[in-house]
Scaffold this active site. Structure first.
Site, PDB file in Angstrom:
ATOM      1  CG  ASN A 137      -9.900   0.118   5.830  1.00  0.00           C
ATOM      2  OD1 ASN A 137     -10.312  -0.186   4.936  1.00  0.00           O
ATOM      3  ND2 ASN A 137      -8.707   0.119   6.164  1.00  0.00           N
ATOM      4  NE  ARG A 155      -2.790   1.301  -1.674  1.00  0.00           N
ATOM      5  CZ  ARG A 155      -3.602   1.239  -0.778  1.00  0.00           C
ATOM      6  NH1 ARG A 155      -4.195   2.215  -0.119  1.00  0.00           N
ATOM      7  NH2 ARG A 155      -3.883   0.104   0.004  1.00  0.00           N
ATOM      8  CD  GLN A 159       1.106   5.274   2.131  1.00  0.00           C
ATOM      9  OE1 GLN A 159       0.264   6.030   1.565  1.00  0.00           O
ATOM     10  NE2 GLN A 159       0.968   4.346   2.903  1.00  0.00           N
ATOM     11  CG  HIS A 203      -2.357   5.414   4.308  1.00  0.00           C
ATOM     12  ND1 HIS A 203      -1.814   4.296   3.136  1.00  0.00           N
ATOM     13  CD2 HIS A 203      -3.602   5.029   4.122  1.00  0.00           C
ATOM     14  CE1 HIS A 203      -2.828   3.709   2.866  1.00  0.00           C
ATOM     15  NE2 HIS A 203      -3.852   4.034   3.400  1.00  0.00           N
TER      16      HIS A 203
HETATM   17  P1  NAD Z   1     -13.432  -2.443  -4.320  1.00  0.00           P
HETATM   18  O1  NAD Z   1     -12.831  -3.600  -4.555  1.00  0.00           O
HETATM   19  O2  NAD Z   1     -15.075  -2.498  -3.559  1.00  0.00           O
HETATM   20  O3  NAD Z   1     -13.559  -1.380  -5.482  1.00  0.00           O
HETATM   21  C1  NAD Z   1     -12.917  -0.967  -6.407  1.00  0.00           C
HETATM   22  C2  NAD Z   1     -13.519  -0.607  -7.439  1.00  0.00           C
HETATM   23  O4  NAD Z   1     -12.595  -0.091  -8.684  1.00  0.00           O
HETATM   24  C3  NAD Z   1     -14.344  -1.822  -8.225  1.00  0.00           C
HETATM   25  O5  NAD Z   1     -15.764  -1.404  -8.491  1.00  0.00           O
HETATM   26  C4  NAD Z   1     -13.788  -1.966  -9.679  1.00  0.00           C
HETATM   27  O6  NAD Z   1     -14.611  -2.298 -10.596  1.00  0.00           O
HETATM   28  C5  NAD Z   1     -13.118  -0.529  -9.891  1.00  0.00           C
HETATM   29  N1  NAD Z   1     -11.981  -0.649 -10.858  1.00  0.00           N
HETATM   30  C6  NAD Z   1     -10.858  -1.101 -10.822  1.00  0.00           C
HETATM   31  N2  NAD Z   1     -10.146  -0.915 -11.751  1.00  0.00           N
HETATM   32  C7  NAD Z   1     -10.707   0.287 -12.419  1.00  0.00           C
HETATM   33  C8  NAD Z   1     -10.414   1.042 -13.652  1.00  0.00           C
HETATM   34  N3  NAD Z   1      -9.189   0.715 -14.333  1.00  0.00           N
HETATM   35  N4  NAD Z   1     -11.417   1.833 -14.260  1.00  0.00           N
HETATM   36  C9  NAD Z   1     -12.435   2.087 -13.474  1.00  0.00           C
HETATM   37  N5  NAD Z   1     -12.813   1.185 -12.364  1.00  0.00           N
HETATM   38  C10 NAD Z   1     -12.031   0.453 -11.904  1.00  0.00           C
HETATM   39  O7  NAD Z   1     -12.700  -1.630  -3.203  1.00  0.00           O
HETATM   40  P2  NAD Z   1     -12.938  -0.375  -2.180  1.00  0.00           P
HETATM   41  O8  NAD Z   1     -12.885  -1.320  -0.787  1.00  0.00           O
HETATM   42  O9  NAD Z   1     -13.674   0.351  -2.688  1.00  0.00           O
HETATM   43  O10 NAD Z   1     -11.409   0.244  -2.283  1.00  0.00           O
HETATM   44  C11 NAD Z   1     -10.827   0.902  -3.382  1.00  0.00           C
HETATM   45  C12 NAD Z   1      -9.297   1.254  -3.022  1.00  0.00           C
HETATM   46  O11 NAD Z   1      -9.386   2.055  -1.994  1.00  0.00           O
HETATM   47  C13 NAD Z   1      -8.480  -0.075  -2.731  1.00  0.00           C
HETATM   48  O12 NAD Z   1      -8.004  -0.640  -3.693  1.00  0.00           O
HETATM   49  C14 NAD Z   1      -7.216   0.676  -2.030  1.00  0.00           C
HETATM   50  O13 NAD Z   1      -6.199   1.146  -3.037  1.00  0.00           O
HETATM   51  C15 NAD Z   1      -8.005   1.894  -1.607  1.00  0.00           C
HETATM   52  N6  NAD Z   1      -8.178   1.911   0.018  1.00  0.00           N
HETATM   53  C16 NAD Z   1      -7.504   2.933   0.569  1.00  0.00           C
HETATM   54  C17 NAD Z   1      -7.601   2.947   2.196  1.00  0.00           C
HETATM   55  C18 NAD Z   1      -6.962   4.125   2.713  1.00  0.00           C
HETATM   56  O14 NAD Z   1      -6.849   3.823   4.115  1.00  0.00           O
HETATM   57  N7  NAD Z   1      -6.710   5.082   2.705  1.00  0.00           N
HETATM   58  C19 NAD Z   1      -8.279   1.997   2.731  1.00  0.00           C
HETATM   59  C20 NAD Z   1      -9.050   1.132   1.964  1.00  0.00           C
HETATM   60  C21 NAD Z   1      -8.715   0.964   0.583  1.00  0.00           C
END
Ligand code: NAD
Length: 393
Positions: free
Chosen positions: A150, A288, A317, A336
């Protein structure tokens, strides 16, 4: 007989809809792949029509025929809160627990200790912070999620919420619904996105998709991530890299948050950080809820330090009816939903089935789906959640 416990959000209040329905689209586009050649879920089969509501209790992620046909027990519930909940009662002998981040089945250390048979926790979606990952590591429980399922949906939602906040859409829509035509009221806080500095906190799959979609708006893009992007990519989208979030937020008008919730990111958007932003900045956070300090956000909106806050993630949530973010000034919150669109559901339901097929056939789960395996962070989990930095899969 292996038992699979599926915790899903409740059906619509008017009942589970017929499909196809007569008040909405009956097809969704068939995509060839995710961006950059990442492959879509590839289960051996599925028992649902893409576009159907799958994430609520009666949708069952389309898993019942497959699981029961293979002689497994399936328990589906939305009742997940508190000690007397169905989730709490059923987890004690479950081999596999599946839930979506929109309606997370919180697997705390206490619950993991009670779930004596648990070997696999699947996030039907992305973001496995509702599972205590350290305890999962200690107990040797595998945690997997449906990476990319997603990501584009969330990126679209983030772009939408940036536009909604900056243009002040919510107020303008309310005036229209209320029968008014007061243009001055409607535009007194309405700006253009064009020309603004937009900062992306974490340029993973979602953060990069946001950058790619925002670049044509004529904004100046900034980002920080613990993994710097290739120079050609930065150049293509005009991205300025900042070493830290502290440096990033000083240079921008809009912050969009796309990092996982970890011990490093929890509570990061606090009074001190918000005070260093340009006055009247906006924040969009579909990552989050707990990355932001709930009360600090309310204070910053009240004082005008922030001009708006949007996102779709809360802590916990579902959020209680009196959660301050429901009524705080200049918010454009949604529940969400950004990653729960019907096309997203089709992808993460198929990805969940793929993970289960591999798991029960003793085949390896795709590395990009893995968060925790064999007592340590693995695959995507090693890149995105582990304290030490590991290259992307
Ligand atoms: P991803 O794994 O592709 O990317 C996460 C990025 O965060 C990576 O590039 C990592 O290097 C970076 N990162 C981690 N810790 C960090 C820090 N302390 N400082 C700087 N950068 C940091 O994940 P994604 O698919 O892009 O998703 C990101 C987040 O979005 C998920 O972990 C999830 O919590 C959230 N999400 C929300 C929904 C929603 O429905 N609202 C859906 C999908 C994901």
């Amino acid at each position: 007989m292996a038992k699979v416990l599926l915790v899903l959000f409740p059906d619509p209040v008017d009942g589970y809809p017929q499909f196809p329905r007569d008040d909405a689209r009956d097809t969704i586009p068939a995509l060839p792949d995710y961006p950059n050649g990442h492959t879509l879920p590839s289960p051996e089969g599925t028992d649902f029509v893409p576009g159907q509501l799958l994430g609520s209790v009666s949708g069952e992620l389309g898993l019942r025929a497959y699981l029961e046909g293979a002689g497994r027990e399936l328990v589906v519930t939305s009742d997940k809160e508190g000690e007397g909940s169905v989730f709490d009662r059923e987890l004690v002998d479950a081999d596999v627990i599946i839930s979506q981040p929109f309606w997370p089945a919180y697997l705390t250390p206490e619950r993991l200790a009670k779930a004596k048979n648990l070997k696999l926790a699947v996030t039907a979606g992305i973001g496995s912070d509702h599972v205590d990952l350290d305890t999962a590591n200690a107990l040797g429980i595998t945690v997997a999620e449906v990476t990319y399922s997603n990501s584009i949906a969330v990126a679209e939602h983030a772009v939408m919420q940036i536009l909604v906040l900056v243009r002040d859409f919510v107020r303008q829509h309310e005036i229209s619904v209320d029968g008014g035509w007061n243009i001055a009221d409607a535009v007194e806080r309405s700006y253009d996105v064009e020309g603004l500095d937009v900062g992306i906190f974490a340029a993973g799959r979602i953060g990069r998709a946001v950058a790619e979609r925002l670049a044509p708006f004529g904004v100046r893009l900034h980002y920080t991530d613990r993994h710097r992007l290739p120079a050609e990519y930065e150049e293509q989208y005009g991205l300025t890299f900042h070493e830290s979030i502290e440096d990033l937020v000083r240079h921008i008008d809009v912050l969009t948050v796309h990092a996982p919730l970890t011990e490093q990111t929890r509570g990061l958007l606090n009074d001190e950080l918000l005070a260093t932003m340009r006055r009247g900045s906006y924040i969009v956070n579909p990552a989050r809820g707990a990355i932001a300090d709930q009360d600090a956000v309310v204070r910053a909106l009240d004082s005008g330090q922030l001009a708006g806050y949007a996102g779709d993630v809360w802590d916990p949530q579902p959020a209680p009816a009196d959660h301050p973010w429901r009524s705080m000034a200049h918010n454009a919150m949604t529940t969400h939903t950004s990653g729960a669109s019907l096309p997203s559901q089709a992808k993460y339901a198929a990805g969940t089935r793929e993970i289960l097929e591999d798991w029960f056939a003793d085949r390896p789960i795709r590395p990009e789906y893995l968060i925790v395996e064999g007592g340590h962070y693995a695959g995507t989990g090693a890149h995105s959640y582990a304290q030490q930095e590991v290259a992307a899969v």
